[in-house]
Structure formats: C-alpha cells, structure tokens
Design a protein around this motif. Sequence first.
Motif, short mmCIF file in Angstrom:
data_model
loop_
_atom_site.label_atom_id
_atom_site.label_comp_id
_atom_site.label_asym_id
_atom_site.label_seq_id
_atom_site.Cartn_x
_atom_site.Cartn_y
_atom_site.Cartn_z
N GLU A 21 0.68 -1.19 -0.01
CA GLU A 21 0.12 0.03 0.04
C GLU A 21 0.78 1.31 -0.08
OE1 GLU A 21 -3.07 -0.85 2.92
OE2 GLU A 21 -3.98 1.05 2.94
N ARG A 53 -5.96 -4.80 2.11
CA ARG A 53 -5.88 -3.78 2.93
C ARG A 53 -5.86 -4.17 4.58
NH1 ARG A 53 -9.13 1.36 0.83
NH2 ARG A 53 -7.28 2.41 1.95
N ARG A 89 -3.24 1.41 -3.85
CA ARG A 89 -4.39 1.61 -2.70
C ARG A 89 -4.34 0.50 -1.88
NH1 ARG A 89 -8.94 2.28 -3.28
NH2 ARG A 89 -9.21 4.29 -2.07
N PHE A 90 -3.64 -0.67 -2.04
CA PHE A 90 -3.68 -1.98 -1.21
C PHE A 90 -2.55 -2.63 -1.41
CE2 PHE A 90 -6.26 -2.21 -5.16
CZ PHE A 90 -5.75 -3.23 -5.72
#
Lengths: 224, 224
Positions: B46, B65, B93-94
Amino acid sequence: MQTAETLATAPALHDHSTGTGVEMFPGLCLGGFTMRFERDEEIFGEQEEADFAYKIVSGAARTFRVLSDGRRQVVGFHLPGDVFGLERGETHRFSAEAVSGCVVALVRRTAIERAARADGEAARWLWGLAAGELERLQDHAMLLGRKTATERVASFLLDMAERSPFAGGVQLLMSRADIADYLGLTVETVSRTLTQLERDHMIAIPSSRRIVLSRPEALAGCDA
Amino acid sequence: MQTAETLATAPALHDHSTGTGVEMFPGLCLGGFTMRFERDEEIFGEQEEADFAYKIVSGAARTFRVLSDGRRQVVGFHLPGDVFGLERGETHRFSAEAVSGCVVALVRRTAIERAARADGEAARWLWGLAAGELERLQDHAMLLGRKTATERVASFLLDMAERSPFAGGVQLLMSRADIADYLGLTVETVSRTLTQLERDHMIAIPSSRRIVLSRPEALAGCDA
DNA sequence: CGCCCTATTGAGGGAGATCAACTCGGGTGG
DNA sequence: CCACCCGAGTTGATCTCCCTCAATAGGGCG
C-alpha cells in the motif's frame, strides 16, 4: 418531500436534442436528454437492457441488488455529477431508483462507445470512471467485511459530508433503511448508533435527516 | 508447497527484453518481464509507487488492505491470467502478496498508458478490465453486507470451482485465514462451516486444501 | 521420528439482529 | 385550526449467529 413540484405522474421527459447535448464528461458533449424521477421511482431494473448511462443533474439515486428473499444491498448512492449504469455487458447488473425527486441526464450507450472509439481522451475518461468506482468499492469492501457498526456509520457520515459540501451539517436525502442496506446493518442499529454518537457529542441531530458533525476529527477516530 | 523449485531467496527476475514482450491482453504485446515470488512474499505494498501492472502467469496472489489495528480485508484472489495492481493514481491503494509461489508478468504503467493513448482497442480493453473487476466487487459487496456465513462459503467454493477448472474438486491455494479475511469471517467460522457442509454431504474434504463439490446445485441453493 | 504451522473442535460471550412498542412529524381532511 | 393518520424513526427486551479464547488434532518437511 413529494412536493407540489411534481407535474406528471409519469416520468417527465425533457428532450435536449436542440443542440447542446449533455456534458457527460469535461470537454465532451454527447447528444442526450434528461428525465425527472420521483422519490422511490425506478430508474432502471436489474436484467434490463443497458441502453443508457445516467448522470445525476440534481437530487440523488441509489443502486442496489436484492436477494430472492428480499435482503437488499445498496451498492452506492449517486449525487449530482455522478455517473452510473454504464455496463460492460448488454444488461444492467443491478437496479437504480430515485432516493429523492431527481433529474438525470441520459446518454445512449452507443454514443459513448462511439465517442470512446473515436477519441482517446474519451476512452481514458471511461477507464477513469470505472477505476474511481472501483476504488470506492474497495474501500466499501473493507467497511462491510471488517468494520464495526460505529465505524461504518462514522465512515458514512464523513463520506457524505465530503461529497455534499453543506455548511453546518450533512443533509441526508436517504432514509435510515437506505443507509442500513448500504452499510450492511439494520435500521435499528443505524438509529441506535447515531443516538450514541450524539450522546458522545460527536454529532448533533437537529432533525432526523440532518446531521451536524460537531467533532469530525473525533468521528474520524471512530473510524479505523 | 514451498518446493525445491525455489532457486533463490530473493525474487528471481527473468528479463524478457529479448523481443517477445508480455502478452498483457489479447493481440497486444507490451515490453515487460516476469518475476517469481515465494509464498507470502510481498509483490507490492500500500502507498508504494504504482509503476507496474501485474499479470499472474502461474500460482496465485491476494490483494488486501489492513486497518491500523491489524484487521485485514482481502479484496481479491488473482489466478493465472488475472491482471491487478493497475491504478488510477500514482500509488497503490492496497497491498499484494503471493498466496503460493507464483510467477507474475510486470508491465510498466507508462507502457500501458502509451498503448492506451495510441490504440483505441487497448483503451477499451483497459475499461473492460476495470469494469469486470467492478462487477466482481459489486457481487462481493452483496456477499459481505447481506449473506450468512454458509452462503459466503458456498459462494466462495462455487466461484473458485468456476475460476480454476480442476476435475474432481477445487484446489485451494490459500489458507483458511486468507479465505476468512476475504469473506469477512474468522478462521474458525470458515472451518466450522466447511465441516458442516461436509456433514450435509454438499462437499467432501479429502485434504484441507482440496474440496470436492459433491452437489454443486445444492451448494448453489445454500447461496441465495 | 518429531517439530511447527495450519486446521479443527469446544465452550462461552458479545455485537448486532429480531421482535415489538412507542414517539415524532408532516400531511390531510373534517 | 385542530384532530387524526400514517409512515419514518427511536427505544426497549430478547435472541442468535458469529466471534473470542482455548485446547486438540493433523500433516508437511526437516
């Protein structure tokens, strides 16, 4: 609401074919028209032909799916400027309804596909649209899979506050049932959680559809 | 597994710059290379710069996540042929990790963007990729928000069976913990649910990582 | 053979669901 | 103008499904 503004029981259709078109995305106008839907009216249904994409002009809409026994999952709320209903396949994979009375701009799927083929900018906009929605749903998966009721409600309030800039509190257009089905909770739990947040002086609830975020930073701490 | 096939502790890098390139999508080859990751090894994290997109050549990966307190949500499992890690913004984003030892094809983000700009077909493929992932996540939102433990596990087994055609049962590459974090459950609940499905003669579990769907139609009924 | 990690099983507890009653507010009609 | 009505929202009591904590069993690799 269901105001006297309602002029027709059938969806009002305003054809804008007189040239301007609908500005579906920045810099590109596609021929289209707008329609008005009253509260709880169906915009499109699951399995229906996906001939159009939709953009909220005013008001709000929800997209959702229902299981055979009636359990409902609201996948998203759509506010002015949001685009939804654009599918990869031939049919819609979920239903859409007006949360409040709302005006929606429709653009033919074929027009969008033609634009995407002709214009690289348009094609990239299309990808950005899907990617943005994807990001939203990834966040939502975390919420639904791992967050507590309090965290879910706090996330929701912060998200709504961000999306609809409204001085002095969030104006919730949707019912507690809509919120519950969006957050994977029950109406009762949503209500109880809001009351508790109010007791903790995180928020104020002057009326059931208006929430004031007294301490947004504390609310963000509730979230995780 | 952790087989003797492992030749290096550090990720092995196989540069394929000798011409062929990676066939990232049908009909278009982009310059790229492949890397091998061992079980539980990080593919990307991330917040890292999203300079590459990834395509599974063999093995499997998970994207996920984690919240500050360690709660984890697995967003997706990626099997051979699947593409992941392509972002709209500059950073991931992850996180992504190898579920089993796996070989992944990497393609530079800049190469993909260039291809999308030059070729309409490529741009449309990109949109289709995002739209497909979107559909998967919408289904998953329904699962996480509204389905019972039994329904979640049944859905999962049917999905895996469909994605990895394997005569005589599903070969699960991931642990119970991975499955639990994907379905929004705990390891214990996943285990208990599988045992119960076996008692009900819906499935057989010859070994913990292999599940035979004895009565897939009944399993589909468990789902909703 | 024995270690260690993964999976299973058991007992007990808790967050949120369910069922039910009550309140509130806005609209309608007398 | 007020009484009534009806749906939305809140609150309370109880239940239950799944989580938590803990112990046991299995299985792959040295």
